[in-house]
Design a protein around this motif. Structure first.
Motif, PDB file in Angstrom:
ATOM      1  N   ASP A 149      -0.839   5.049 -11.485  1.00  0.00           N
ATOM      2  CA  ASP A 149       0.199   6.076 -11.606  1.00  0.00           C
ATOM      3  C   ASP A 149       0.503   6.753 -10.274  1.00  0.00           C
ATOM      4  O   ASP A 149       1.657   7.042  -9.965  1.00  0.00           O
ATOM      5  N   THR A 150      -0.517   7.019  -9.481  1.00  0.00           N
ATOM      6  CA  THR A 150      -0.306   7.659  -8.188  1.00  0.00           C
ATOM      7  C   THR A 150       0.495   6.744  -7.260  1.00  0.00           C
ATOM      8  O   THR A 150       1.351   7.211  -6.510  1.00  0.00           O
ATOM      9  N   CYS A 151       0.242   5.451  -7.353  1.00  0.00           N
ATOM     10  CA  CYS A 151       1.004   4.492  -6.543  1.00  0.00           C
ATOM     11  C   CYS A 151       2.476   4.497  -6.954  1.00  0.00           C
ATOM     12  O   CYS A 151       3.365   4.411  -6.098  1.00  0.00           O
ATOM     13  N   ARG A 152       2.725   4.627  -8.230  1.00  0.00           N
ATOM     14  CA  ARG A 152       4.113   4.689  -8.705  1.00  0.00           C
ATOM     15  C   ARG A 152       4.813   5.937  -8.177  1.00  0.00           C
ATOM     16  O   ARG A 152       5.971   5.885  -7.771  1.00  0.00           O
ATOM     17  N   LYS A 153       4.107   7.065  -8.174  1.00  0.00           N
ATOM     18  CA  LYS A 153       4.681   8.303  -7.644  1.00  0.00           C
ATOM     19  C   LYS A 153       4.995   8.160  -6.158  1.00  0.00           C
ATOM     20  O   LYS A 153       6.038   8.621  -5.685  1.00  0.00           O
ATOM     21  N   ALA A 154       4.086   7.538  -5.424  1.00  0.00           N
ATOM     22  CA  ALA A 154       4.295   7.348  -3.987  1.00  0.00           C
ATOM     23  C   ALA A 154       5.508   6.459  -3.739  1.00  0.00           C
ATOM     24  O   ALA A 154       6.336   6.750  -2.865  1.00  0.00           O
ATOM     25  N   ARG A 155       5.626   5.415  -4.506  1.00  0.00           N
ATOM     26  CA  ARG A 155       6.765   4.499  -4.377  1.00  0.00           C
ATOM     27  C   ARG A 155       8.076   5.246  -4.642  1.00  0.00           C
ATOM     28  O   ARG A 155       9.038   5.119  -3.881  1.00  0.00           O
ATOM     29  N   LYS A 156       8.105   6.057  -5.694  1.00  0.00           N
ATOM     30  CA  LYS A 156       9.309   6.826  -6.026  1.00  0.00           C
ATOM     31  C   LYS A 156       9.654   7.824  -4.925  1.00  0.00           C
ATOM     32  O   LYS A 156      10.826   8.044  -4.630  1.00  0.00           O
ATOM     33  N   ALA A 157       8.634   8.426  -4.317  1.00  0.00           N
ATOM     34  CA  ALA A 157       8.880   9.394  -3.244  1.00  0.00           C
ATOM     35  C   ALA A 157       9.506   8.706  -2.032  1.00  0.00           C
ATOM     36  O   ALA A 157      10.437   9.246  -1.421  1.00  0.00           O
TER      37      ALA A 157
ATOM     38  N   MET B 246       9.228  -1.706   9.435  1.00  0.00           N
ATOM     39  CA  MET B 246       9.236  -1.401   8.018  1.00  0.00           C
ATOM     40  C   MET B 246       7.839  -0.982   7.591  1.00  0.00           C
ATOM     41  O   MET B 246       6.846  -1.552   8.018  1.00  0.00           O
ATOM     42  N   PHE B 247       7.771   0.014   6.725  1.00  0.00           N
ATOM     43  CA  PHE B 247       6.503   0.496   6.215  1.00  0.00           C
ATOM     44  C   PHE B 247       5.966  -0.469   5.164  1.00  0.00           C
ATOM     45  O   PHE B 247       6.730  -1.179   4.519  1.00  0.00           O
ATOM     46  N   THR B 248       4.641  -0.443   4.994  1.00  0.00           N
ATOM     47  CA  THR B 248       4.008  -1.199   3.926  1.00  0.00           C
ATOM     48  C   THR B 248       3.211  -0.225   3.074  1.00  0.00           C
ATOM     49  O   THR B 248       2.423   0.565   3.602  1.00  0.00           O
ATOM     50  N   LEU B 249       3.434  -0.286   1.784  1.00  0.00           N
ATOM     51  CA  LEU B 249       2.706   0.548   0.836  1.00  0.00           C
ATOM     52  C   LEU B 249       1.753  -0.357   0.066  1.00  0.00           C
ATOM     53  O   LEU B 249       2.181  -1.253  -0.658  1.00  0.00           O
ATOM     54  N   TYR B 250       0.453  -0.143   0.274  1.00  0.00           N
ATOM     55  CA  TYR B 250      -0.567  -0.927  -0.411  1.00  0.00           C
ATOM     56  C   TYR B 250      -0.897  -0.212  -1.720  1.00  0.00           C
ATOM     57  O   TYR B 250      -1.248   0.972  -1.713  1.00  0.00           O
ATOM     58  N   VAL B 251      -0.748  -0.931  -2.822  1.00  0.00           N
ATOM     59  CA  VAL B 251      -0.835  -0.331  -4.144  1.00  0.00           C
ATOM     60  C   VAL B 251      -1.596  -1.236  -5.104  1.00  0.00           C
ATOM     61  O   VAL B 251      -1.932  -2.370  -4.777  1.00  0.00           O
ATOM     62  N   ILE B 252      -1.796  -0.715  -6.294  1.00  0.00           N
ATOM     63  CA  ILE B 252      -2.125  -1.501  -7.473  1.00  0.00           C
ATOM     64  C   ILE B 252      -1.053  -1.097  -8.474  1.00  0.00           C
ATOM     65  O   ILE B 252      -0.861   0.099  -8.737  1.00  0.00           O
ATOM     66  N   ASP B 253      -0.315  -2.069  -8.984  1.00  0.00           N
ATOM     67  CA  ASP B 253       0.863  -1.778  -9.796  1.00  0.00           C
ATOM     68  C   ASP B 253       0.595  -0.878 -10.992  1.00  0.00           C
ATOM     69  O   ASP B 253       1.473  -0.139 -11.421  1.00  0.00           O
ATOM     70  N   THR B 254      -0.607  -0.923 -11.531  1.00  0.00           N
ATOM     71  CA  THR B 254      -0.902  -0.122 -12.716  1.00  0.00           C
ATOM     72  C   THR B 254      -1.326   1.311 -12.388  1.00  0.00           C
ATOM     73  O   THR B 254      -1.566   2.097 -13.290  1.00  0.00           O
TER      74      THR B 254
END
Length: 115
Positions: A11-19, A1-9
């Motif tokens: 915007d670019t992280c949100r776009k990556a998550r949606k993709a 399983m992939f892991t996406l390291y983000v900061i919830d706030t």
């Protein structure tokens, strides 16, 4: 399983998550602010991406650092700064579990990734 390291706030992280979701890619998220950044996790990430590639010199956190810290940046001081300020990591970071770490996100970056 992939892991996406983000900061919830972020915007670019949100776009990556949606993709990733749009491509049906199974992944878990790790919020660097909420879940933290341990020395072992940092080393895991640095095994997959060059240190200077993951330091976000465009971030507010970087701009707020004392000039002395920025001027004296080397491998050891960068590691210490990243541990003290996890928001200095460029994000999102996508760890596929094999090979290189994908640093950052632009539209279309995850189009060839499938679940």
């Amino acid at each position: 399983m992939f892991t996406l390291y983000v900061i919830d706030t972020c915007d670019t992280c949100r776009k990556a998550r949606k993709a990733l979701e749009a491509n049906g890619v199974p992944f878990k998220t790790h919020d660097l602010r909420k879940d933290g950044l341990s020395a072992s996790l940092l080393e895991h990430l640095l095994e997959r991406a060059p240190l200077l590639e993951v330091v976000n010199k465009r971030s507010k956190t970087w701009r707020d650092l004392p000039q002395e810290d920025k001027d004296s940046l080397d491998a050891n001081s960068a590691r210490q700064l990243l541990l003290q300020h996890p928001t200095l990591l460029k994000r999102p970071l996508l760890d596929t579990g094999s090979g290189a770490l994908k640093v950052g996100y632009r539209d279309g970056d995850y189009d060839k990734i499938s679940g």
